[in-house]
Design an enzyme around this catalytic site. Structure first.
Site, PDB file in Angstrom:
ATOM      1  N   HIS A 110       5.954  -4.191  -7.012  1.00 45.78           N
ATOM      2  CA  HIS A 110       4.753  -3.357  -6.991  1.00 45.78           C
ATOM      3  C   HIS A 110       5.266  -1.951  -7.224  1.00 45.78           C
ATOM      4  CE1 HIS A 110       1.764  -5.997  -5.602  1.00 45.78           C
ATOM      5  NE2 HIS A 110       2.504  -6.872  -5.100  1.00 45.78           N
ATOM      6  N   VAL A 121     -12.421   9.846   8.174  1.00 44.44           N
ATOM      7  CA  VAL A 121     -12.494  11.020   7.618  1.00 44.44           C
ATOM      8  C   VAL A 121     -11.179  11.995   7.228  1.00 44.44           C
ATOM      9  CG1 VAL A 121     -14.793  11.069   8.868  1.00 44.44           C
ATOM     10  CG2 VAL A 121     -12.565  12.141   9.843  1.00 44.44           C
ATOM     11  N   LYS A 176     -18.540  27.754  18.498  1.00 46.07           N
ATOM     12  CA  LYS A 176     -19.189  26.832  19.663  1.00 46.07           C
ATOM     13  C   LYS A 176     -18.242  25.715  19.935  1.00 46.07           C
ATOM     14  CE  LYS A 176     -23.609  24.392  19.720  1.00 46.07           C
ATOM     15  NZ  LYS A 176     -24.787  23.953  18.889  1.00 46.07           N
ATOM     16  N   GLU A 192       3.635   0.534  -7.969  1.00 49.81           N
ATOM     17  CA  GLU A 192       2.798   1.885  -7.533  1.00 49.81           C
ATOM     18  C   GLU A 192       3.143   2.226  -6.011  1.00 49.81           C
ATOM     19  OE1 GLU A 192       2.311  -1.541  -7.636  1.00 49.81           O
ATOM     20  OE2 GLU A 192       0.826  -2.289  -6.209  1.00 49.81           O
ATOM     21  N   PRO A 248     -21.837  15.518  18.424  1.00 52.15           N
ATOM     22  CA  PRO A 248     -20.785  14.257  18.558  1.00 52.15           C
ATOM     23  C   PRO A 248     -19.425  14.730  18.801  1.00 52.15           C
ATOM     24  CG  PRO A 248     -22.369  13.928  16.552  1.00 52.15           C
ATOM     25  CD  PRO A 248     -22.446  15.532  17.075  1.00 52.15           C
ATOM     26  N   CYS A 252       2.676  -7.574 -10.479  1.00 52.15           N
ATOM     27  CA  CYS A 252       2.851  -8.574  -9.613  1.00 52.15           C
ATOM     28  C   CYS A 252       2.111  -9.970 -10.121  1.00 52.15           C
ATOM     29  CB  CYS A 252       2.782  -8.589  -8.051  1.00 52.15           C
ATOM     30  SG  CYS A 252       3.389  -9.488  -6.816  1.00 52.15           S
TER      31      CYS A 252
HETATM   32  N1  GLN Z   1       0.215 -14.325  -5.169  1.00 49.91           N
HETATM   33  C1  GLN Z   1       1.149 -13.948  -5.855  1.00 49.91           C
HETATM   34  C2  GLN Z   1       2.485 -14.396  -5.363  1.00 49.91           C
HETATM   35  O1  GLN Z   1       2.430 -14.636  -4.090  1.00 49.91           O
HETATM   36  C3  GLN Z   1       1.015 -12.328  -6.337  1.00 49.91           C
HETATM   37  C4  GLN Z   1       1.208 -11.522  -5.018  1.00 49.91           C
HETATM   38  C5  GLN Z   1       0.999 -10.263  -5.408  1.00 49.91           C
HETATM   39  O2  GLN Z   1       0.283  -9.928  -6.469  1.00 49.91           O
HETATM   40  N2  GLN Z   1       1.210  -9.330  -4.457  1.00 49.91           N
HETATM   41  O3  GLN Z   1       3.366 -14.586  -5.707  1.00 49.91           O
END
Ligand code: GLN
Length: 536
Positions: free
Chosen positions: A509, A16, A225, A511, A192, A383
């Site tokens: 990565h 939540v 309440k 992101e 709850p 990746c």
């Molecule tokens: N499976 C791939 C590797 O181990 C890519 C890993 C991933 O996308 N995080 O290199």
């Protein structure tokens, strides 16, 4: 300096928004000039979520130091804009592993090892590490799950003990609950919440504040309440209605007076007036009508969008920066292999292939990369999405027909993606990948370098396999550019297609480092070219 602790427990149901609430409060406290740190305690037995299926757990969020952690740490980093480390997340698995290895070493000198005090001591020691390592004056600690779960008992008991050890005046308990809505009578129910507080009190913890979450407006008679039945001050029952904009939560927390109440009770003095205007502007921008850009996200865990939490947020950040709305088309890569889901890919302005493990759906990802390359659709690979982009290129441009990653085909004649040398002898699955922050040198004149606007970056990794350098020359001759390399020139970190508006993919990565106010350059690049292509 005494450390002040804010403990977040959950009641009624999980999911939540306890983590988001903690992150939002953390931000409002940082805005007041406090040095804050955050920690998530996960009561499950796994040592970390690294080995768990994304279907079970959602995304595994990776930190600078390579810790594989709960996705709530992503919320903390994005809202508070801090860089966390390994001490910010621990599990029952870690607590038991540590205690048992001490027992095996004989550290306990023949004692009987018990949940109280040995397990609870280890929990308290790990909570204490956060302030020690970061020097934070306020530590926000979120306990995963809901009170009443069997596995969370030692954690709550440890918090109860800690309250006496660090002094009651330094500890503040926030219980986040859910008010269910009964359609037949059109009302919200507090029962709850009362029950979950009763459970908490039975283990000796009375909450100092209750944050009541709901999808519907909460009237004051309801919060009054809750205050009465749960023994909490009236102004410490905070109604928190679900917002359509995630990044509005800090504004709601601020407006509800949560940080002011907390610092008064903890006897803290703020040194700054919070400036929430940038967040207000961000939320206003999110709500402004904008042209929609469609991004097809071709993944394998698409049924559970939490598995791509940071990717989704990074797309939203990049869309805001380009003054567009992003609509994500979730495509199951295995569907593409069966001729399904192509309508979403074909109507998209851009394609994103995220990370993943295992062979299921790989051919579908390769098909998506081929489509993006041939039709010149903006493409971002993360990746595994970089690995499938290079496999596709090898097969269809370089005519290496059976090219593959040795993760999926050990017998391939052309393993263009292969196991790193250091990975060859590894048999343990947990925590043994190439993990965490590594530098990447950008090659001048490339799309990646243009997107970043700098010559070197540090990005977070989580993978075992790498581009196989034996094929480098061949790829370069064929029109692939290795625009990002490790400083020693040995590892490919970013690859891109020369003759394409934007087909860029990274072994890391990106992101994980995108922030609402600082969108990630590679995502901004994708969104920008997708917008240009759509003509909007
Ligand atoms: N499976 C791939 C590797 O181990 C890519 C890993 C991933 O996308 N995080 O290199």
């Amino acid at each position: 300096m005494t450390t002040k602790y804010l403990f977040f427990t959950g009641g009624v149901v999980s999911s939540v928004g306890k983590g988001v609430t903690a992150a939002a409060l953390g931000l409002t406290l940082k805005e007041r000039g406090f040095k804050v740190a955050v920690q998530k305690l996960d009561p499950y037995i796994n040592v970390d979520p690294g080995t768990m299926s994304p279907y079970q757990h959602g995304e595994v969020y990776v930190l600078d130091d390579g810790a594989e952690t709960d996705l709530d740490l992503g919320h903390y980093e994005r809202f508070i804009d801090i860089r966390l480390s390994r001490v910010s997340n621990f599990t029952s698995g870690q607590v038991y592993a540590e205690t048992i290895s001490k027992e095996r070493r004989g550290d306990y000198l023949g004692g009987t090892i018990q949940v109280i005090p040995h397990i609870t001591n280890e929990i308290k020691r790990r909570i204490g590490l956060v302030a020690k390592e970061t020097g934070a004056e306020v530590v926000l600690v979120e306990i995963g799950g809901t009170v009443g779960d069997i596995e969370s008992q030692p954690f709550l008991e440890a918090l109860r003990q800690l309250r006496n050890e660090v002094g009651r005046e330094n500890v503040f308990f926030i219980h986040v609950t859910w008010l269910p809505y009964i359609g037949a009578t059109g009302e919200l129910k507090t029962k709850p919440t009362q029950h979950s507080v009763a459970v908490l009190r039975s283990i000796g913890i009375s909450p100092n504040m209750i944050i009541a979450r709901s999808d519907y407006a909460i009237t004051q008679d309801l919060t009054d309440k809750i205050a009465l039945f749960c023994d909490v001050e009236k102004q410490a029952v905070i109604p928190m209605v679900t917002s359509d904009v995630l990044y509005e939560v800090p504004l709601l927390v601020e407006k509800a007076g949560v940080p002011d109440y907390v610092i008064e009770k903890l006897n803290l003095k703020s040194t700054r007036t919070p400036d929430m205007k940038p967040w207000q502007r961000l939320v206003d921008n999110v709500r402004k009508p904008k042209p929609t850009i469609k991004i097809a996200l071709v993944g394998k865990y698409v049924e559970l969008q939490d598995a791509y939490m940071s990717v989704r947020e990074a797309l939203k950040h990049a869309a805001l920066a380009n003054e567009v709305e992003v609509e994500i088309g979730w495509v199951h890569s295995a569907d593409l292999e069966k001729d399904k889901g192509w309508d979403i890919v074909q109507s998209a302005d851009g394609i994103l292939v995220p990370g993943g493990f295992g062979s299921r759906g790989i051919e579908g990802k390769i098909m998506a990369a081929r489509y993006a390359r041939e039709k010149k659709i903006p493409y971002l690979g993360l990746c595994l999405g970089m690995q499938t982009m290079t496999i596709e290129f090898a097969r269809n441009v370089l005519n290496l027909e059976d090219a593959n990653s040795s993760e999926f085909d050990r017998g391939s004649e052309h393993p263009v993606i292969d196991l790193m040398l250091e990975q060859r002898g590894i048999t343990d699955m947990g925590g043994t990948m190439r993990l965490g922050l590594y530098p990447c040198v950008l090659q001048k004149g490339t799309k990646a370098a243009a997107a970043y606007g700098v010559t070197q970056v540090d990005e977070r990794h989580r993978h075992r396999f790498e581009f196989n350098n034996n094929y480098m020359e061949m790829f370069e001759k064929g029109g692939m550019v290795f625009s990002g390399m490790s400083p020693d020139g040995k590892l490919v970190e970013i690859a891109e297609i020369k003759d394409h508006p934007y087909m860029v993919a990274s072994q890391f990565h990106p992101e994980f480092l995108s922030r609402p106010m600082r969108p990630h350059p590679l995502f901004v690049g994708l969104m920008k070219t997708a917008k240009e292509r759509s003509g909007k």
